[in-house]
Motif scaffolding. Structure first.
Motif, PDB file in Angstrom:
ATOM      1  N   TYR A  60     -61.605  -3.755  29.837  1.00 44.89           N
ATOM      2  CA  TYR A  60     -59.511  -3.619  30.047  1.00 44.89           C
ATOM      3  C   TYR A  60     -60.354  -3.339  32.220  1.00 44.89           C
ATOM      4  O   TYR A  60     -59.293  -4.439  32.169  1.00 44.89           O
ATOM      5  CB  TYR A  60     -59.174  -2.406  29.365  1.00 44.89           C
ATOM      6  CG  TYR A  60     -58.065  -2.670  29.818  1.00 44.89           C
ATOM      7  CD1 TYR A  60     -56.923  -2.770  28.615  1.00 44.89           C
ATOM      8  CD2 TYR A  60     -57.665  -1.507  30.449  1.00 44.89           C
ATOM      9  CE1 TYR A  60     -55.676  -2.660  29.278  1.00 44.89           C
ATOM     10  CE2 TYR A  60     -56.514  -1.207  30.608  1.00 44.89           C
ATOM     11  CZ  TYR A  60     -55.466  -1.996  29.867  1.00 44.89           C
ATOM     12  OH  TYR A  60     -53.761  -1.870  30.042  1.00 44.89           O
ATOM     13  N   HIS A  63     -61.649  -7.181  33.526  1.00 46.85           N
ATOM     14  CA  HIS A  63     -60.551  -7.776  33.848  1.00 46.85           C
ATOM     15  C   HIS A  63     -58.951  -7.474  34.593  1.00 46.85           C
ATOM     16  O   HIS A  63     -58.079  -8.793  34.214  1.00 46.85           O
ATOM     17  CB  HIS A  63     -60.720  -8.550  32.141  1.00 46.85           C
ATOM     18  CG  HIS A  63     -61.813  -9.037  32.245  1.00 46.85           C
ATOM     19  ND1 HIS A  63     -62.982  -8.691  31.055  1.00 46.85           N
ATOM     20  CD2 HIS A  63     -61.912 -10.088  31.582  1.00 46.85           C
ATOM     21  CE1 HIS A  63     -64.207  -9.123  30.926  1.00 46.85           C
ATOM     22  NE2 HIS A  63     -63.555 -10.672  31.460  1.00 46.85           N
ATOM     23  N   CYS A  65     -56.994  -5.242  33.037  1.00 50.09           N
ATOM     24  CA  CYS A  65     -55.894  -5.824  32.436  1.00 50.09           C
ATOM     25  C   CYS A  65     -54.176  -4.787  32.852  1.00 50.09           C
ATOM     26  O   CYS A  65     -53.714  -5.169  32.579  1.00 50.09           O
ATOM     27  CB  CYS A  65     -55.858  -5.157  30.950  1.00 50.09           C
ATOM     28  SG  CYS A  65     -57.062  -6.241  30.192  1.00 50.09           S
ATOM     29  N   TYR A 142     -58.386 -15.413  26.367  1.00 48.37           N
ATOM     30  CA  TYR A 142     -59.797 -14.908  26.603  1.00 48.37           C
ATOM     31  C   TYR A 142     -61.387 -15.719  25.605  1.00 48.37           C
ATOM     32  O   TYR A 142     -61.774 -14.819  25.677  1.00 48.37           O
ATOM     33  CB  TYR A 142     -60.284 -13.561  26.975  1.00 48.37           C
ATOM     34  CG  TYR A 142     -58.915 -12.980  27.742  1.00 48.37           C
ATOM     35  CD1 TYR A 142     -59.336 -12.422  28.668  1.00 48.37           C
ATOM     36  CD2 TYR A 142     -57.770 -12.848  27.385  1.00 48.37           C
ATOM     37  CE1 TYR A 142     -58.596 -12.046  29.787  1.00 48.37           C
ATOM     38  CE2 TYR A 142     -56.826 -12.092  28.505  1.00 48.37           C
ATOM     39  CZ  TYR A 142     -57.581 -11.560  29.305  1.00 48.37           C
ATOM     40  OH  TYR A 142     -56.997 -11.117  30.438  1.00 48.37           O
TER      41      TYR A 142
ATOM     42  N   SER B  57     -59.137 -21.549  32.449  1.00 48.43           N
ATOM     43  CA  SER B  57     -59.917 -20.264  31.965  1.00 48.43           C
ATOM     44  C   SER B  57     -60.526 -20.377  31.228  1.00 48.43           C
ATOM     45  O   SER B  57     -60.834 -20.577  30.000  1.00 48.43           O
ATOM     46  CB  SER B  57     -58.545 -19.495  31.010  1.00 48.43           C
ATOM     47  OG  SER B  57     -57.823 -20.306  30.262  1.00 48.43           O
ATOM     48  N   PRO B  60     -64.326 -15.994  33.449  1.00 43.21           N
ATOM     49  CA  PRO B  60     -64.272 -14.875  32.981  1.00 43.21           C
ATOM     50  C   PRO B  60     -64.157 -14.347  35.054  1.00 43.21           C
ATOM     51  O   PRO B  60     -62.793 -13.752  35.086  1.00 43.21           O
ATOM     52  CB  PRO B  60     -65.498 -13.624  32.771  1.00 43.21           C
ATOM     53  CG  PRO B  60     -66.528 -14.351  32.483  1.00 43.21           C
ATOM     54  CD  PRO B  60     -66.385 -15.605  32.432  1.00 43.21           C
ATOM     55  N   TRP B  61     -64.228 -15.532  35.684  1.00 48.32           N
ATOM     56  CA  TRP B  61     -64.020 -15.265  37.199  1.00 48.32           C
ATOM     57  C   TRP B  61     -62.250 -15.644  37.694  1.00 48.32           C
ATOM     58  O   TRP B  61     -61.913 -14.698  38.540  1.00 48.32           O
ATOM     59  CB  TRP B  61     -64.763 -15.582  38.330  1.00 48.32           C
ATOM     60  CG  TRP B  61     -65.176 -16.934  38.155  1.00 48.32           C
ATOM     61  CD1 TRP B  61     -65.747 -17.426  37.373  1.00 48.32           C
ATOM     62  CD2 TRP B  61     -64.056 -17.840  39.030  1.00 48.32           C
ATOM     63  NE1 TRP B  61     -65.734 -18.950  37.921  1.00 48.32           N
ATOM     64  CE2 TRP B  61     -64.721 -19.097  39.151  1.00 48.32           C
ATOM     65  CE3 TRP B  61     -63.288 -17.293  40.529  1.00 48.32           C
ATOM     66  CZ2 TRP B  61     -64.628 -20.281  39.365  1.00 48.32           C
ATOM     67  CZ3 TRP B  61     -62.784 -18.926  40.827  1.00 48.32           C
ATOM     68  CH2 TRP B  61     -63.138 -20.011  40.107  1.00 48.32           C
ATOM     69  N   THR B  63     -59.655 -15.222  35.357  1.00 46.58           N
ATOM     70  CA  THR B  63     -58.782 -14.787  34.613  1.00 46.58           C
ATOM     71  C   THR B  63     -57.798 -14.263  35.698  1.00 46.58           C
ATOM     72  O   THR B  63     -58.478 -13.544  37.111  1.00 46.58           O
ATOM     73  CB  THR B  63     -59.259 -14.014  33.425  1.00 46.58           C
ATOM     74  OG1 THR B  63     -57.962 -13.366  32.747  1.00 46.58           O
ATOM     75  CG2 THR B  63     -59.627 -12.221  34.336  1.00 46.58           C
ATOM     76  N   ARG B  66     -58.195 -10.714  37.226  1.00 45.12           N
ATOM     77  CA  ARG B  66     -59.398 -11.033  38.305  1.00 45.12           C
ATOM     78  C   ARG B  66     -58.949 -11.699  39.733  1.00 45.12           C
ATOM     79  O   ARG B  66     -58.864 -11.550  40.706  1.00 45.12           O
ATOM     80  CB  ARG B  66     -60.561 -11.620  38.414  1.00 45.12           C
ATOM     81  CG  ARG B  66     -62.008 -10.735  36.829  1.00 45.12           C
ATOM     82  CD  ARG B  66     -62.648 -10.738  36.850  1.00 45.12           C
ATOM     83  NE  ARG B  66     -63.402  -9.872  35.745  1.00 45.12           N
ATOM     84  CZ  ARG B  66     -64.698 -10.205  35.232  1.00 45.12           C
ATOM     85  NH1 ARG B  66     -65.133 -11.158  36.299  1.00 45.12           N
ATOM     86  NH2 ARG B  66     -64.938  -9.360  34.317  1.00 45.12           N
ATOM     87  N   GLY B 127     -65.422  -8.997  38.230  1.00 44.72           N
ATOM     88  CA  GLY B 127     -65.675  -7.714  37.077  1.00 44.72           C
ATOM     89  C   GLY B 127     -66.070  -5.850  38.056  1.00 44.72           C
ATOM     90  O   GLY B 127     -66.151  -5.649  37.205  1.00 44.72           O
TER      91      GLY B 127
END
Lengths: 229, 475
Positions: A60, A63, A65, A142, B57, B60-61, B63, B66, B127
């Motif tokens: 969490y 990312h 959130c 995701y 999307s 992960p980087w 998103t 981030r 992350g």
């Protein structure tokens, strides 16, 4: 106006005062906070998150959130109606690491997401394809929390059910990774539904059908405090 | 008996001061400009996700959670702080009529600074965020940034100590206070959140305390010191009132460090109460600043400097607007309505686009012209940059203010569900993306302009050498 030393001294005092007043003093008081007892059944509160949910908390965080989801119910009608049975208090965050209260709600507050009767399946579908279960949502998908794998015989029991246009191509299945399961475990651990001395639950009229405005069965003071996760 | 060295220094012209600043200040400016472009690009990518959430999307980087903090880190630590410190170095040297101390140290520190921001942004995209707003950088990049900042700040302080002019111009107060403030606030917040983390809700207190101090005092003072210096200089008259400027300074440092805790937060009730009261009182220095800017610039003779002055008047009034909005939304009733809505974002954009980008682009252009000598930056492109930032700031901020208010009023109604309320802000939000694009264009144009000016200066400097070398070869 060459008063360099005075200006420096003034700045030192001003910043020092705020550091003492907003950080040191509250830390002396709040930093020593320990678990308390819930009202009525005297359970220990809060409980630390179990392993998988604790891992989910880090997912969490990683990312981000928190940039869209707050975890904080203010003592005002709209917040109490939509997100919580009672206001959030300092005790609720005792084991949060990091504490992610948030400053924006581009998505709904998640203080009580674990109480909203969302199944793990729903949460996983929502992470993979938000608009499938929540049309018009601005939440990004995701896909890296899932593996799209070729079917080998029967679909795996943990594969999530998807409807077109979000379903994988024929002969493939979508399986959540451990990260996805950890995140869902964390979300399900988010629930603030016990009364505390400083924040009791509102009295619920007896014999009335117990239902909150958001379709959540309202808790009662006598309800056994559900173990947090 | 006056020591011989100070006699030499007293005769130092502006040219000698500029010469001593050239390399470190330009290094900071080039880094700042690159981070501005990159930060705005990331910011735009983040904004596009509200038009089409599935955009970018795959990994992960990419998103939102981030890209957005990476963009803000690039813009605030890479651009605003770096440009502000570069401007402060030059102004402290110029106002003190002395050469910059330790230009080599400052240059090397500037390179480290950029490496720190780079590794911080990469860590956030990977992350590694700490999870605390505007303190996302992990320990290692944060420590590196702190050391690099401290080295540059020490050069600034050594130069400040060396000042030859008896008069201490009020801009110096703001600049030196900002340097001191950042060192304390940034070190304290990182220590208390990442090295020896405090527990639970105290983390949020530290985060908000840092956020308020970093934006209002550190960035605010760097920008405000710059505004006061340049509006006076470019209007060809002294600042309207040194006394009023001193009042703005003192009221800001007494009040602003206590702000940042919104009403209704899960803390002992006195904390948000004190915070709200002090935030509302900030309306006084805000209005004081407005009077200063107005009385200094209004009716000033139109000189050659006037085309540059608008960067600082616009930026100054944007700061006033930011202070006033901040004071209004801190009030309990208003905060309950609009906190958590897009108004939070519009305040940030007003600070960054309207104030910091505007003021520091203007100051960087002016200073680059001074230290490069010769032709400098193209004035027509600068005028275009001004208009792009001005229109971008208005288009970025105003729709979000309106959208946030609409959204907040809808959220307050129990009958309106979350998505319906949030979607009221969607149209204004999409409109504000146009503002993001305009400011990005302005940054790109400025980067091109600055790069061209530096290359031209380098070529001119190299020409005699080149001619001498070719003569040798042909002879």
């Amino acid at each position: 106006m060459n008063r360099g030393p005075w200006i420096f001294l003034g700045a030192l005092l001003a910043l020092g005062a705020s550091f003492y007043g907003l950080i040191l003093r509250p830390q002396i008081a709040l930093g020593r906070m320990a678990e308390t007892k819930t009202i009525g059944d005297e359970n220990t509160y809060p409980l630390a998150r179990p392993g998988l949910a604790a891992q989910g908390e880090q997912i969490y965080r990683a990312h981000g959130c928190v940039y869209c989801h707050s975890q904080q119910v203010r003592p005002m009608e709209a917040d109490l109606d939509k997100y919580g049975l009672r206001r959030s208090v300092a005790s609720d965050y005792l084991f949060a690491s990091p504490a992610q209260l948030g400053r924006q709600r581009m998505g709904p507050d998640l203080t009580n997401i674990g109480r909203r009767n969302r199944t793990a399946e729903w949460q996983l579908q929502h992470l993979y394809a938000p608009r499938m279960v929540s049309p018009g949502s601005t939440m990004p998908p995701y896909p890296w929390f899932f593996q799209v794998r070729p079917l080998r015989g029967e679909p795996l029991p943990e594969a999530i059910k998807l409807t077109p246009p979000y379903a994988p191509p024929e002969g493939y299945e979508v399986v959540p990774t451990r990260d996805a399961l950890a995140l869902v475990a964390y979300l399900n651990s988010l629930r603030v539904d016990v009364g505390l001395f400083e924040a009791p639950l509102p009295p619920v009229p007896t014999n009335a059908p117990a239902a909150g405005t958001n379709g959540v069965p309202a808790a009662t003071n006598s309800l056994p405090a559900a173990p947090a996760p | 008996m006056i020591p011989a060295s100070s006699v030499v220094n007293l005769r130092l012209g502006a040219a000698a001061v500029d010469c001593s600043c050239r390399v470190p200040v330009l290094t900071l400016f080039v880094g700042a400009t690159m981070w501005l472009c990159l930060g705005l690009l990331l910011n735009l990518l983040a904004a596009i996700k509200f038009h089409s959430p599935a955009f970018l999307s795959v990994a992960p980087w990419q998103t939102y959670g981030r890209i957005y903090p990476a963009g803000m880190t690039a813009m605030l630590y890479g651009f605003a702080l770096q440009a502000g410190v570069g401007v402060a170095l030059w102004m402290i040297a110029r106002l003190g009529r002395t050469v910059l101390r330790g230009p080599m140290v400052a240059t090397i520190a500037a390179l480290f600074w950029n490496f720190a921001v780079f590794s911080g942004v990469v860590a956030i995209l990977g992350g590694g965020t700490s999870g605390h707003e505007l303190l996302e950088m992990p320990v290692a990049p944060a420590a590196m940034l702190f050391i690099a900042f401290s080295l540059v700040a020490l050069c600034a302080l050594a130069t400040f100590q060396d000042r030859q002019s008896g008069e201490l111009f009020v801009s110096n107060w703001f600049l030196v206070a900002a340097l001191f403030w950042f060192a304390w606030v940034y070190a304290a917040a990182n220590l208390l959140l990442q090295v020896f983390p405090v527990r639970g809700v105290m983390q949020a207190v530290v985060e908000w305390w840092h956020l308020a101090n970093f934006t209002t005092i550190v960035l605010g003072f760097l920008g405000l010191g710059t505004v006061f210096y340049f509006i006076a200089k470019l209007s060809g008259r002294p600042l309207h009132s040194q006394l009023l400027a001193a009042f703005v300074f003192w009221s800001m440092i007494v009040l602003a460090p206590w702000t940042g805790i919104a009403p209704g937060t899960p803390l002992p009730a006195w904390m948000p109460s004190v915070s709200t009261m002090f935030a509302a009182l900030l309306i006084i220095p805000g209005l004081g600043g407005a009077v200063l800017i107005f009385r200094t610039t209004a009716g000033a003779p139109v000189s050659e400097g006037v085309s540059m002055r608008r960067f600082f008047t616009f930026g100054g009034y944007a700061w006033v607007a930011w202070m006033l909005i901040g004071a209004v939304v801190a009030v309990r009733e208003v905060s309950y309505l609009v906190h958590f809505t897009w108004i939070v974002r519009s305040q940030m954009l007003l600070l960054v686009y309207g104030f910091l980008v505007m003021v520091f682009l203007g100051a960087m252009a002016f200073i680059a012209n001074a230290v490069l000598g010769g032709q400098g930056l193209c004035p027509r492109k600068l005028r275009a940059t001004y208009w792009l930032v001005a229109s971008g700031a208005v288009l970025g901020v105003v729709p979000l203010l309106a959208g946030g208010l609409l959204e907040g009023m809808a959220h307050a109604k129990p009958t309106v569900d979350f998505m319906a309320a949030a979607n009221r802000a969607l149209m204004p939000l999409r409109l504000s993306t146009v503002g993001d694009i305009l400011v990005l264009l302005a940054a790109g144009l400025f980067a091109w302009n600055l790069a061209r000016a530096i290359f031209t200066a380098l070529r001119q400097a190299a020409q005699p050498t080149w001619k001498a070398m070719t003569r040798e070869v042909t002879a």
